[in-house]
Design an enzyme around this catalytic site. Structure first.
Site, mmCIF file in Angstrom:
data_model
loop_
_atom_site.group_PDB
_atom_site.id
_atom_site.type_symbol
_atom_site.label_atom_id
_atom_site.label_comp_id
_atom_site.label_asym_id
_atom_site.label_seq_id
_atom_site.Cartn_x
_atom_site.Cartn_y
_atom_site.Cartn_z
ATOM 1 N N SER A 154 0.642 -1.244 -0.081
ATOM 2 C CA SER A 154 0.121 -0.014 0.164
ATOM 3 C C SER A 154 1.105 1.282 -0.268
ATOM 4 C CB SER A 154 -0.931 -0.054 1.146
ATOM 5 O OG SER A 154 -0.176 -0.151 2.309
ATOM 6 N N TRP A 155 1.864 1.225 0.761
ATOM 7 C CA TRP A 155 2.673 2.521 0.919
ATOM 8 C C TRP A 155 3.688 2.689 -0.254
ATOM 9 C CZ3 TRP A 155 2.421 7.280 1.708
ATOM 10 C CH2 TRP A 155 3.662 8.010 2.413
ATOM 11 N N ARG A 162 7.040 -9.461 -6.518
ATOM 12 C CA ARG A 162 7.570 -10.901 -6.639
ATOM 13 C C ARG A 162 6.143 -11.393 -7.299
ATOM 14 N NH1 ARG A 162 10.769 -10.733 -2.275
ATOM 15 N NH2 ARG A 162 12.904 -11.255 -2.607
ATOM 16 N N TYR A 213 -4.218 -3.957 -1.726
ATOM 17 C CA TYR A 213 -3.919 -2.796 -1.010
ATOM 18 C C TYR A 213 -4.478 -1.641 -0.859
ATOM 19 C CZ TYR A 213 0.074 -6.279 -0.210
ATOM 20 O OH TYR A 213 0.504 -7.434 0.040
ATOM 21 N N LYS A 221 9.633 1.624 8.109
ATOM 22 C CA LYS A 221 9.576 2.071 9.795
ATOM 23 C C LYS A 221 9.598 0.825 10.518
ATOM 24 C CE LYS A 221 6.739 6.000 8.361
ATOM 25 N NZ LYS A 221 5.417 6.488 8.562
ATOM 26 N N GLY A 225 7.266 10.224 8.399
ATOM 27 C CA GLY A 225 6.160 11.340 8.630
ATOM 28 C C GLY A 225 4.965 10.932 8.572
ATOM 29 N N SER A 275 1.476 9.900 7.449
ATOM 30 C CA SER A 275 1.386 9.660 5.985
ATOM 31 C C SER A 275 0.442 8.307 5.597
ATOM 32 C CB SER A 275 2.250 9.854 5.099
ATOM 33 O OG SER A 275 3.318 8.958 5.653
ATOM 34 N N LYS A 293 6.893 4.609 17.158
ATOM 35 C CA LYS A 293 5.690 5.087 17.250
ATOM 36 C C LYS A 293 4.576 3.789 16.946
ATOM 37 C CE LYS A 293 5.162 5.352 12.891
ATOM 38 N NZ LYS A 293 3.899 4.479 12.039
ATOM 39 N N THR A 347 -0.546 7.625 13.493
ATOM 40 C CA THR A 347 -0.587 6.290 13.409
ATOM 41 C C THR A 347 -1.384 5.747 14.877
ATOM 42 O OG1 THR A 347 1.320 6.221 12.839
ATOM 43 C CG2 THR A 347 0.756 4.435 13.524
ATOM 44 N N SER A 351 -4.778 3.088 10.475
ATOM 45 C CA SER A 351 -3.582 2.599 10.832
ATOM 46 C C SER A 351 -3.474 0.882 11.249
ATOM 47 C CB SER A 351 -3.024 3.228 12.091
ATOM 48 O OG SER A 351 -1.844 2.575 13.025
#
Length: 346
Positions: A12-13, A33, A50, A107, A137, A139, A192, A249, A255
């Site tokens: 997704s990100w 993949r 996603y 992250k 950040g 997002s 976080k 988050t 989240s």
């Protein structure tokens, strides 16, 4: 400079960041993949697992070949899960050129070594860790893909590469600041997620806003304590990568970490939570790493410690809360070593 930018991988990100780059008229090569996913992106311009309901730009081309993805790219954006970062970086090494810009937006920690992602990447690529750029950040991918106003930070010891990354991503809905504190930005983004798990647990228990506000505030104190001990600038934790990312988050149903924590707070077992999520919940692995780091460096992280025991030692969530509330009286700023970063970086 080539107009082509590679994004590894198509979660997704990664897909959301590919969309930002595509909106900036770059040719984006999105690596996965999963051949079925690659075909869907190329034929239907969707990534339904996603980011359901979203149509992707035609200048995003997916591929299952790392060689095809990376070849002739001016920059490579790595968004692999922390557990796969070393493997992906090792494969990338085969096609890596020293004049490429390496940006990562993952992250988490490598739990076995306790290394930050920039350390893992630099070890595998054989490049200077200070040349890698960290993007972090507040997002949510679900909002970025819809062009909701979003502000992030790119951090690197290499000013030119940070500014180059800033130029690649910045547009009318995606604002990018630079920062030289790589350590603080990476630690903030990873740690976080632990507090977001705790916030979800608190909401799952029905404890309300008072409890969550306390959890976020004291959680930020924990993040700052271990961060400064590891060489971060304390000011970073009051910025976008710190409190900004923590708030978004720990308070949103977008989240994964909050959702996982909420289910645990309602009594769902960890394995069942992970199975139902169907996506990586980075805070789980990060809790293990942070627990080890707190012991290794002698830094008090009581919230992290309780969440660790809930996740991995079958401690009841209410018992964990009672333990936190029953700790000995403290001063609010106890053990805050605000002079450490200045001493190490002057």
């Amino acid at each position: 400079m080539s107009n082509k930018v590679s994004v590894l991988v198509a979660g997704s990100w990664g897909t959301a960041l590919a969309s930002v780059l595509a909106a900036n008229n770059l040719d984006v090569s999105l690596w996965s993949r999963n051949l079925e996913q690659v075909n869907e992106i190329n034929e239907l311009h969707t990534n339904s697992r996603y980011l359901p309901g979203i149509t992707l730009a035609s200048n995003i081309i997916a591929t299952s070949s790392m060689k095809d993805a990376v070849e002739n790219s001016s920059a490579v954006v790595i968004v692999a899960p922390s557990s796969a970062m070393r493997e992906v970086s090792r494969e990338l090494k085969k096609y890596w050129k020293n004049d490429m810009i390496c940006i990562h937006a993952t992250k988490g920690f490598e739990t076995e070594t306790l290394h930050r992602m920039s350390s893992v990447i630099s070890e595998e690529l054989g490049c200077d860790e200070g040349d890698i750029v960290v993007l972090s950040g507040p997002s949510h991918a679900e909002e970025v893909i819809r062009h909701c106003p979003t502000t992030v930070v790119v951090a690197s010891l290499n000013k030119e590469k940070a500014e180059a990354a800033q130029e690649l991503f910045m547009n009318s809905y995606f604002r990018v600041y630079t920062n030289r504190d790589m350590v603080g930005v990476e630690l903030s983004g990873a740690l976080k997620n632990i507090i977001a798990l705790g916030a979800g647990m608190s909401d799952g228990l029905g404890f309300g806003d008072n409890a969550k506000a306390a959890l976020l505030t004291r959680g930020l104190a924990e993040i700052s304590r271990i961060g400064v001990e590891l060489g971060a600038n304390p000011l970073t934790f009051s910025g976008l990568a710190g409190i900004g990312d923590l708030v978004v988050t720990a308070t949103s149903q977008h989240s994964r970490n909050w959702r996982a924590g909420s289910l645990i707070g309602k009594g769902t077992k960890l394995n069942d939570v992970l199975e139902s999520m169907g996506m990586v919940v980075e805070g789980i692995r990060t809790t293990q790493a942070a627990h080890k780091l707190s012991i290794k460096h002698g830094v008090q992280m009581p919230i992290t410690d309780q969440i660790y025991h809930v996740l991995f030692k079958e401690r009841d969530t209410r018992t964990a809360v009672e333990t936190l509330m029953g700790r000995d009286p403290k001063t609010e700023m106890e053990n805050m070593r605000l002079d450490t970063w200045e001493q190490w970086h002057t």
